[in-house]
Scaffold this motif. Sequence first.
Motif, PDB file in Angstrom:
ATOM      1  N   HIS A 233     -15.903  59.483  35.787  1.00 40.88           N
ATOM      2  CA  HIS A 233     -16.100  58.321  34.928  1.00 40.88           C
ATOM      3  C   HIS A 233     -15.712  57.034  35.638  1.00 40.88           C
ATOM      4  N   VAL A 234     -16.379  55.940  35.269  1.00 43.50           N
ATOM      5  CA  VAL A 234     -15.935  54.601  35.631  1.00 43.50           C
ATOM      6  C   VAL A 234     -15.722  53.829  34.334  1.00 43.50           C
ATOM      7  N   TYR A 235     -14.496  53.336  34.121  1.00 42.14           N
ATOM      8  CA  TYR A 235     -14.178  52.526  32.949  1.00 42.14           C
ATOM      9  C   TYR A 235     -14.168  51.057  33.344  1.00 42.14           C
ATOM     10  N   VAL A 236     -14.971  50.239  32.652  1.00 41.10           N
ATOM     11  CA  VAL A 236     -15.036  48.802  32.900  1.00 41.10           C
ATOM     12  C   VAL A 236     -14.266  48.096  31.788  1.00 41.10           C
ATOM     13  N   ASP A 237     -13.089  47.616  32.119  1.00 38.92           N
ATOM     14  CA  ASP A 237     -12.218  46.954  31.142  1.00 38.92           C
ATOM     15  C   ASP A 237     -12.697  45.529  30.856  1.00 38.92           C
ATOM     16  N   ALA A 238     -12.250  44.973  29.722  1.00 35.31           N
ATOM     17  CA  ALA A 238     -12.610  43.593  29.373  1.00 35.31           C
ATOM     18  C   ALA A 238     -12.095  42.601  30.400  1.00 35.31           C
ATOM     19  N   SER A 239     -11.042  42.967  31.145  1.00 35.60           N
ATOM     20  CA  SER A 239     -10.473  42.058  32.148  1.00 35.60           C
ATOM     21  C   SER A 239     -11.181  42.157  33.496  1.00 35.60           C
ATOM     22  N   ALA A 240     -12.206  43.001  33.607  1.00 36.67           N
ATOM     23  CA  ALA A 240     -12.859  43.230  34.898  1.00 36.67           C
ATOM     24  C   ALA A 240     -13.684  42.033  35.341  1.00 36.67           C
ATOM     25  N   ASP A 241     -13.747  41.837  36.654  1.00 38.57           N
ATOM     26  CA  ASP A 241     -14.717  40.927  37.244  1.00 38.57           C
ATOM     27  C   ASP A 241     -16.074  41.637  37.151  1.00 38.57           C
ATOM     28  N   LEU A 242     -17.030  41.040  36.428  1.00 38.44           N
ATOM     29  CA  LEU A 242     -18.265  41.742  36.128  1.00 38.44           C
ATOM     30  C   LEU A 242     -19.145  41.960  37.355  1.00 38.44           C
ATOM     31  N   ASP A 243     -19.110  41.045  38.303  1.00 34.26           N
ATOM     32  CA  ASP A 243     -19.864  41.281  39.536  1.00 34.26           C
ATOM     33  C   ASP A 243     -19.295  42.477  40.292  1.00 34.26           C
ATOM     34  N   MET A 244     -17.968  42.559  40.328  1.00 37.55           N
ATOM     35  CA  MET A 244     -17.330  43.714  40.966  1.00 37.55           C
ATOM     36  C   MET A 244     -17.672  45.000  40.229  1.00 37.55           C
ATOM     37  N   ALA A 245     -17.627  44.929  38.901  1.00 41.92           N
ATOM     38  CA  ALA A 245     -17.926  46.106  38.091  1.00 41.92           C
ATOM     39  C   ALA A 245     -19.351  46.593  38.356  1.00 41.92           C
ATOM     40  N   ARG A 246     -20.289  45.659  38.400  1.00 40.92           N
ATOM     41  CA  ARG A 246     -21.688  46.023  38.668  1.00 40.92           C
ATOM     42  C   ARG A 246     -21.814  46.733  40.009  1.00 40.92           C
ATOM     43  N   ASP A 247     -21.200  46.170  41.049  1.00 40.70           N
ATOM     44  CA  ASP A 247     -21.328  46.745  42.388  1.00 40.70           C
ATOM     45  C   ASP A 247     -20.694  48.126  42.470  1.00 40.70           C
ATOM     46  N   ILE A 248     -19.540  48.293  41.833  1.00 40.47           N
ATOM     47  CA  ILE A 248     -18.848  49.584  41.873  1.00 40.47           C
ATOM     48  C   ILE A 248     -19.641  50.636  41.117  1.00 40.47           C
ATOM     49  N   VAL A 249     -20.118  50.288  39.929  1.00 34.84           N
ATOM     50  CA  VAL A 249     -20.884  51.242  39.127  1.00 34.84           C
ATOM     51  C   VAL A 249     -22.149  51.674  39.861  1.00 34.84           C
ATOM     52  N   ASN A 373     -10.464  49.677  41.005  1.00 34.86           N
ATOM     53  CA  ASN A 373     -11.364  48.664  41.573  1.00 34.86           C
ATOM     54  C   ASN A 373     -12.034  49.160  42.853  1.00 34.86           C
ATOM     55  N   ALA A 374     -12.463  50.407  42.810  1.00 36.95           N
ATOM     56  CA  ALA A 374     -13.141  51.037  43.942  1.00 36.95           C
ATOM     57  C   ALA A 374     -14.046  52.142  43.410  1.00 36.95           C
ATOM     58  N   SER A 375     -15.036  52.501  44.204  1.00 33.66           N
ATOM     59  CA  SER A 375     -16.008  53.509  43.809  1.00 33.66           C
ATOM     60  C   SER A 375     -15.417  54.914  43.814  1.00 33.66           C
ATOM     61  N   THR A 376     -15.925  55.762  42.935  1.00 33.04           N
ATOM     62  CA  THR A 376     -15.544  57.177  42.933  1.00 33.04           C
ATOM     63  C   THR A 376     -15.968  57.877  44.220  1.00 33.04           C
ATOM     64  N   ARG A 377     -16.903  57.293  44.954  1.00 35.03           N
ATOM     65  CA  ARG A 377     -17.445  57.916  46.156  1.00 35.03           C
ATOM     66  C   ARG A 377     -16.428  58.016  47.298  1.00 35.03           C
ATOM     67  N   PHE A 378     -15.258  57.396  47.129  1.00 32.34           N
ATOM     68  CA  PHE A 378     -14.243  57.480  48.171  1.00 32.34           C
ATOM     69  C   PHE A 378     -13.441  58.767  48.119  1.00 32.34           C
ATOM     70  N   THR A 379     -13.617  59.582  47.070  1.00 29.03           N
ATOM     71  CA  THR A 379     -12.920  60.864  47.015  1.00 29.03           C
ATOM     72  C   THR A 379     -13.651  61.841  47.918  1.00 29.03           C
ATOM     73  N   ASP A 380     -13.310  61.781  49.178  1.00 26.76           N
ATOM     74  CA  ASP A 380     -14.018  62.518  50.218  1.00 26.76           C
ATOM     75  C   ASP A 380     -13.075  62.648  51.405  1.00 26.76           C
ATOM     76  N   GLY A 381     -13.030  63.841  51.985  1.00 23.99           N
ATOM     77  CA  GLY A 381     -12.087  64.068  53.069  1.00 23.99           C
ATOM     78  C   GLY A 381     -12.240  63.106  54.223  1.00 23.99           C
ATOM     79  N   ALA A 382     -13.482  62.869  54.646  1.00 25.73           N
ATOM     80  CA  ALA A 382     -13.702  61.960  55.769  1.00 25.73           C
ATOM     81  C   ALA A 382     -13.297  60.540  55.409  1.00 25.73           C
ATOM     82  N   GLN A 383     -13.639  60.089  54.201  1.00 27.67           N
ATOM     83  CA  GLN A 383     -13.306  58.734  53.773  1.00 27.67           C
ATOM     84  C   GLN A 383     -11.797  58.523  53.674  1.00 27.67           C
ATOM     85  N   LEU A 384     -11.077  59.570  53.338  1.00 24.68           N
ATOM     86  CA  LEU A 384      -9.626  59.461  53.169  1.00 24.68           C
ATOM     87  C   LEU A 384      -8.855  59.821  54.438  1.00 24.68           C
ATOM     88  N   GLY A 385      -9.568  59.979  55.546  1.00 27.02           N
ATOM     89  CA  GLY A 385      -8.897  60.203  56.821  1.00 27.02           C
ATOM     90  C   GLY A 385      -8.508  61.636  57.093  1.00 27.02           C
TER      91      GLY A 385
END
Length: 423
Positions: A233-249, A373-385
């Motif tokens: 899931h990605v939760y977009v809070d009312a306090s989110a920067d909407l441009d950031m939210a769009r890019d992350i989603v 404030n980051a994509s779910t796609r970072f949950t990856d062994g290579a991405q996490l070093g």
Amino acid sequence: MTDTTREQIHQVATRAKEASRILRTLTGSDRLRGLEAMARALEASAGEIAEANAADVSSARAAGMSPGLIDRLFLDEDRVGALASAVRDVASLPDPVGSIAEGRRLPNGVEVSRVRVPLGVIGMIYEARPNVTVDAAALAWRCGNAVVLRGGSAAQKTNAILVATLRRALRGEGLPEDAIATIDEWGREGAGELMRLRGVVDVIIPRGGAGLIEATVTTSLVSVIETGTGNCHVYVDASADLDMARDIVLNAKTQRVGVCNACETVLVDSAGGREAWAQVANALRDAGVRLHVGPQAVAAYGLAAGDVAGDEEDFSREYLSMDCALEVVDGVEGALAHIDRYTSGHTEAIVASAVDVIERFCAGVDAAAVAVNASTRFTDGAQLGLGAEIGISTQKLHARGPMGLEALTTTTWRIVGSGQVRG
């Protein structure tokens, strides 16, 4: 299954067990030599591997496999080159074998330490993902483990040549080729027999859909490290920067749809109003995503052309396609309640600027990974070093999250004295 077939599978696993005993005695330099030989062999055989894969992909398309799963199955020469690079990445990581997890000196002078050692023989059961064949072999070998692979019928031609290539590389270096083995020729019956070889196989790791994982967990007599599906899931809070939210989603949903860390549900804070809803929903629609819109969102904003009304089943699905559930929730507490009900425990993300909201989300969500404030796609062994990963564990024992080298070791207590006895 005939007694002859059962005996053949047992022999494959037994030879892997014997190879694992040899592996325990090899130096780190020997294991590095094996990895470099594997990488070179993959590069040299890239054309042959791609040709075999083309045949598998053609058959899969004819059988109606979804585009997302075809993407997982597909290997061209560039992707084979990337697999060779991943093997070298594994070689570049610190060797966990022999490292000390903890240690201390007792008052009586005895030195005690907990030292990392190989697991032994790993049984790997997975679906149409030939990259797992190489990742699992490289990670297991680096940690001094043997691996017995069952890679699924959809990738059978590709996996056969990958395993043959890796074994040939080890043989050429005078290293035990039986440390990498396959039971693909025996199909599902072979996988079932592998799960019964307690005492020969030390651990089973399933990697694939919910059906495969459930069948392994409920059937295996061998200990299982449970990986999980990705209803992220990605939760977009009312306090989110909407441009950031769009890019992350957009990145979380569309960058690669057929993977377990892709977003499958977006939750939008009702306090964000129509502007926040439109920013997220329209971005997904414009990208070609079909929205499965939840009842609260339908009541608040209705359906646009191409949307479908979502329900309980839509919130529970791992789509692995250009589909996404979308719902409105009442703040972070509403998001946490929704996630708690439907999560697979893989990765949950929040887009927000309010520190208290972020802290509440991180404390309240139960998942192997939490992204702020980051994509779910970072949950990856290579991405996490971690280098290549053997899977992403959603259980809470032994290992959780992307499993790299340390997850493929266990520990031995070493007790070193100078003649002390217990009184």
